[in-house]
Design a protein around this motif. Structure first.
Motif, PDB file in Angstrom:
ATOM      1  N   PRO A   9     -13.366 -36.475  22.935  1.00  0.00           N
ATOM      2  CA  PRO A   9     -12.041 -36.182  23.474  1.00  0.00           C
ATOM      3  C   PRO A   9     -11.185 -37.446  23.646  1.00  0.00           C
ATOM      4  O   PRO A   9      -9.972 -37.360  23.744  1.00  0.00           O
ATOM      5  N   LYS A  10     -11.819 -38.598  23.649  1.00  0.00           N
ATOM      6  CA  LYS A  10     -11.087 -39.854  23.867  1.00  0.00           C
ATOM      7  C   LYS A  10     -10.509 -40.416  22.565  1.00  0.00           C
ATOM      8  O   LYS A  10      -9.326 -40.725  22.493  1.00  0.00           O
ATOM      9  N   CYS A  11     -11.333 -40.554  21.528  1.00  0.00           N
ATOM     10  CA  CYS A  11     -10.861 -41.189  20.287  1.00  0.00           C
ATOM     11  C   CYS A  11     -10.750 -40.222  19.116  1.00  0.00           C
ATOM     12  O   CYS A  11     -10.206 -40.582  18.078  1.00  0.00           O
ATOM     13  N   GLY A  12     -11.300 -39.003  19.227  1.00  0.00           N
ATOM     14  CA  GLY A  12     -11.171 -38.006  18.180  1.00  0.00           C
ATOM     15  C   GLY A  12     -12.251 -38.036  17.112  1.00  0.00           C
ATOM     16  O   GLY A  12     -12.209 -37.250  16.171  1.00  0.00           O
ATOM     17  N   GLN A  13     -13.225 -38.920  17.239  1.00  0.00           N
ATOM     18  CA  GLN A  13     -14.307 -39.010  16.253  1.00  0.00           C
ATOM     19  C   GLN A  13     -15.032 -37.666  16.171  1.00  0.00           C
ATOM     20  O   GLN A  13     -15.284 -37.029  17.180  1.00  0.00           O
ATOM     21  N   ILE A  14     -15.341 -37.225  14.948  1.00  0.00           N
ATOM     22  CA  ILE A  14     -16.036 -35.959  14.720  1.00  0.00           C
ATOM     23  C   ILE A  14     -17.496 -36.236  14.373  1.00  0.00           C
ATOM     24  O   ILE A  14     -17.800 -37.147  13.615  1.00  0.00           O
ATOM     25  N   TYR A  15     -18.381 -35.425  14.935  1.00  0.00           N
ATOM     26  CA  TYR A  15     -19.821 -35.482  14.649  1.00  0.00           C
ATOM     27  C   TYR A  15     -20.290 -34.083  14.308  1.00  0.00           C
ATOM     28  O   TYR A  15     -19.674 -33.096  14.720  1.00  0.00           O
ATOM     29  N   TYR A  16     -21.394 -33.986  13.586  1.00  0.00           N
ATOM     30  CA  TYR A  16     -22.002 -32.676  13.351  1.00  0.00           C
ATOM     31  C   TYR A  16     -23.509 -32.832  13.302  1.00  0.00           C
ATOM     32  O   TYR A  16     -24.038 -33.897  13.015  1.00  0.00           O
ATOM     33  N   SER A  17     -24.195 -31.748  13.647  1.00  0.00           N
ATOM     34  CA  SER A  17     -25.650 -31.781  13.693  1.00  0.00           C
ATOM     35  C   SER A  17     -26.193 -30.372  13.492  1.00  0.00           C
ATOM     36  O   SER A  17     -25.569 -29.396  13.903  1.00  0.00           O
ATOM     37  N   ALA A  18     -27.364 -30.300  12.887  1.00  0.00           N
ATOM     38  CA  ALA A  18     -28.037 -29.013  12.754  1.00  0.00           C
ATOM     39  C   ALA A  18     -28.838 -28.709  14.023  1.00  0.00           C
ATOM     40  O   ALA A  18     -29.268 -27.590  14.229  1.00  0.00           O
ATOM     41  N   ALA A  19     -29.014 -29.706  14.858  1.00  0.00           N
ATOM     42  CA  ALA A  19     -29.745 -29.534  16.116  1.00  0.00           C
ATOM     43  C   ALA A  19     -28.770 -29.668  17.283  1.00  0.00           C
ATOM     44  O   ALA A  19     -27.715 -30.289  17.160  1.00  0.00           O
ATOM     45  N   THR A  20     -29.136 -29.107  18.409  1.00  0.00           N
ATOM     46  CA  THR A  20     -28.340 -29.277  19.610  1.00  0.00           C
ATOM     47  C   THR A  20     -28.585 -30.683  20.143  1.00  0.00           C
ATOM     48  O   THR A  20     -29.728 -31.084  20.338  1.00  0.00           O
ATOM     49  N   LEU A  21     -27.511 -31.425  20.352  1.00  0.00           N
ATOM     50  CA  LEU A  21     -27.637 -32.796  20.839  1.00  0.00           C
ATOM     51  C   LEU A  21     -27.729 -32.808  22.359  1.00  0.00           C
ATOM     52  O   LEU A  21     -27.239 -31.920  23.037  1.00  0.00           O
ATOM     53  N   SER A  22     -28.360 -33.861  22.886  1.00  0.00           N
ATOM     54  CA  SER A  22     -28.463 -33.989  24.334  1.00  0.00           C
ATOM     55  C   SER A  22     -28.603 -35.457  24.715  1.00  0.00           C
ATOM     56  O   SER A  22     -28.929 -36.303  23.878  1.00  0.00           O
ATOM     57  N   GLY A  23     -28.363 -35.754  25.988  1.00  0.00           N
ATOM     58  CA  GLY A  23     -28.559 -37.100  26.514  1.00  0.00           C
ATOM     59  C   GLY A  23     -27.762 -38.165  25.793  1.00  0.00           C
ATOM     60  O   GLY A  23     -26.557 -38.048  25.621  1.00  0.00           O
ATOM     61  N   ASP A  24     -28.446 -39.227  25.358  1.00  0.00           N
ATOM     62  CA  ASP A  24     -27.794 -40.353  24.690  1.00  0.00           C
ATOM     63  C   ASP A  24     -27.154 -39.963  23.365  1.00  0.00           C
ATOM     64  O   ASP A  24     -26.289 -40.664  22.861  1.00  0.00           O
ATOM     65  N   GLN A  25     -27.588 -38.853  22.784  1.00  0.00           N
ATOM     66  CA  GLN A  25     -27.007 -38.398  21.525  1.00  0.00           C
ATOM     67  C   GLN A  25     -25.566 -37.922  21.707  1.00  0.00           C
ATOM     68  O   GLN A  25     -24.833 -37.787  20.743  1.00  0.00           O
ATOM     69  N   LEU A  26     -25.156 -37.677  22.934  1.00  0.00           N
ATOM     70  CA  LEU A  26     -23.813 -37.174  23.207  1.00  0.00           C
ATOM     71  C   LEU A  26     -22.813 -38.292  23.497  1.00  0.00           C
ATOM     72  O   LEU A  26     -21.719 -38.044  23.972  1.00  0.00           O
ATOM     73  N   ILE A  27     -23.173 -39.535  23.195  1.00  0.00           N
ATOM     74  CA  ILE A  27     -22.298 -40.675  23.421  1.00  0.00           C
ATOM     75  C   ILE A  27     -21.618 -41.054  22.103  1.00  0.00           C
ATOM     76  O   ILE A  27     -22.279 -41.250  21.084  1.00  0.00           O
ATOM     77  N   CYS A  28     -20.306 -41.182  22.140  1.00  0.00           N
ATOM     78  CA  CYS A  28     -19.536 -41.543  20.953  1.00  0.00           C
ATOM     79  C   CYS A  28     -19.870 -42.972  20.530  1.00  0.00           C
ATOM     80  O   CYS A  28     -19.844 -43.889  21.354  1.00  0.00           O
ATOM     81  N   ASP A  29     -20.175 -43.151  19.246  1.00  0.00           N
ATOM     82  CA  ASP A  29     -20.476 -44.482  18.718  1.00  0.00           C
ATOM     83  C   ASP A  29     -19.257 -45.386  18.734  1.00  0.00           C
ATOM     84  O   ASP A  29     -19.385 -46.593  18.820  1.00  0.00           O
ATOM     85  N   ARG A  30     -18.082 -44.807  18.623  1.00  0.00           N
ATOM     86  CA  ARG A  30     -16.854 -45.586  18.518  1.00  0.00           C
ATOM     87  C   ARG A  30     -16.354 -46.093  19.869  1.00  0.00           C
ATOM     88  O   ARG A  30     -16.013 -47.259  20.001  1.00  0.00           O
ATOM     89  N   CYS A  31     -16.314 -45.221  20.888  1.00  0.00           N
ATOM     90  CA  CYS A  31     -15.695 -45.623  22.153  1.00  0.00           C
ATOM     91  C   CYS A  31     -16.586 -45.466  23.381  1.00  0.00           C
ATOM     92  O   CYS A  31     -16.220 -45.886  24.468  1.00  0.00           O
ATOM     93  N   GLY A  32     -17.745 -44.812  23.241  1.00  0.00           N
ATOM     94  CA  GLY A  32     -18.672 -44.674  24.355  1.00  0.00           C
ATOM     95  C   GLY A  32     -18.448 -43.465  25.244  1.00  0.00           C
ATOM     96  O   GLY A  32     -19.184 -43.263  26.209  1.00  0.00           O
ATOM     97  N   ALA A  33     -17.443 -42.649  24.945  1.00  0.00           N
ATOM     98  CA  ALA A  33     -17.179 -41.448  25.743  1.00  0.00           C
ATOM     99  C   ALA A  33     -18.204 -40.364  25.412  1.00  0.00           C
ATOM    100  O   ALA A  33     -18.919 -40.443  24.416  1.00  0.00           O
TER     101      ALA A  33
END
Length: 64
Positions: A9-33
């Motif tokens: 929601p902060k920088c707009g970076q899009i991610y996709y996964s075949a698995a449900t993400l959780s914990g540290d996987q939910l942190i944006c690589d670009r801005c940390g949100a």
């Protein structure tokens, strides 16, 4: 295989996964949100917006 789309929601970076993400996987690589899941419709809308933006930008590689 079901794909889940996520968007920062902060920088707009899009991610996709075949698995449900959780914990540290939910942190944006670009801005940390924290990224949030979005619907397929929201993802398609984002793609269309990006396509229309790229059509309106001048071509940087043309020489005059």
């Amino acid at each position: 295989m079901k794909v889940i789309y996520y968007r920062c929601p902060k920088c707009g970076q899009i991610y996709y996964s075949a698995a449900t993400l959780s914990g540290d996987q939910l942190i944006c690589d670009r801005c940390g949100a924290t990224i949030v899941p979005i619907t397929v419709e929201q993802f398609k809308k984002f793609v269309e917006e990006e396509k229309s933006k790229s059509k309106t930008l001048p071509n940087q590689f043309c020489s005059s």
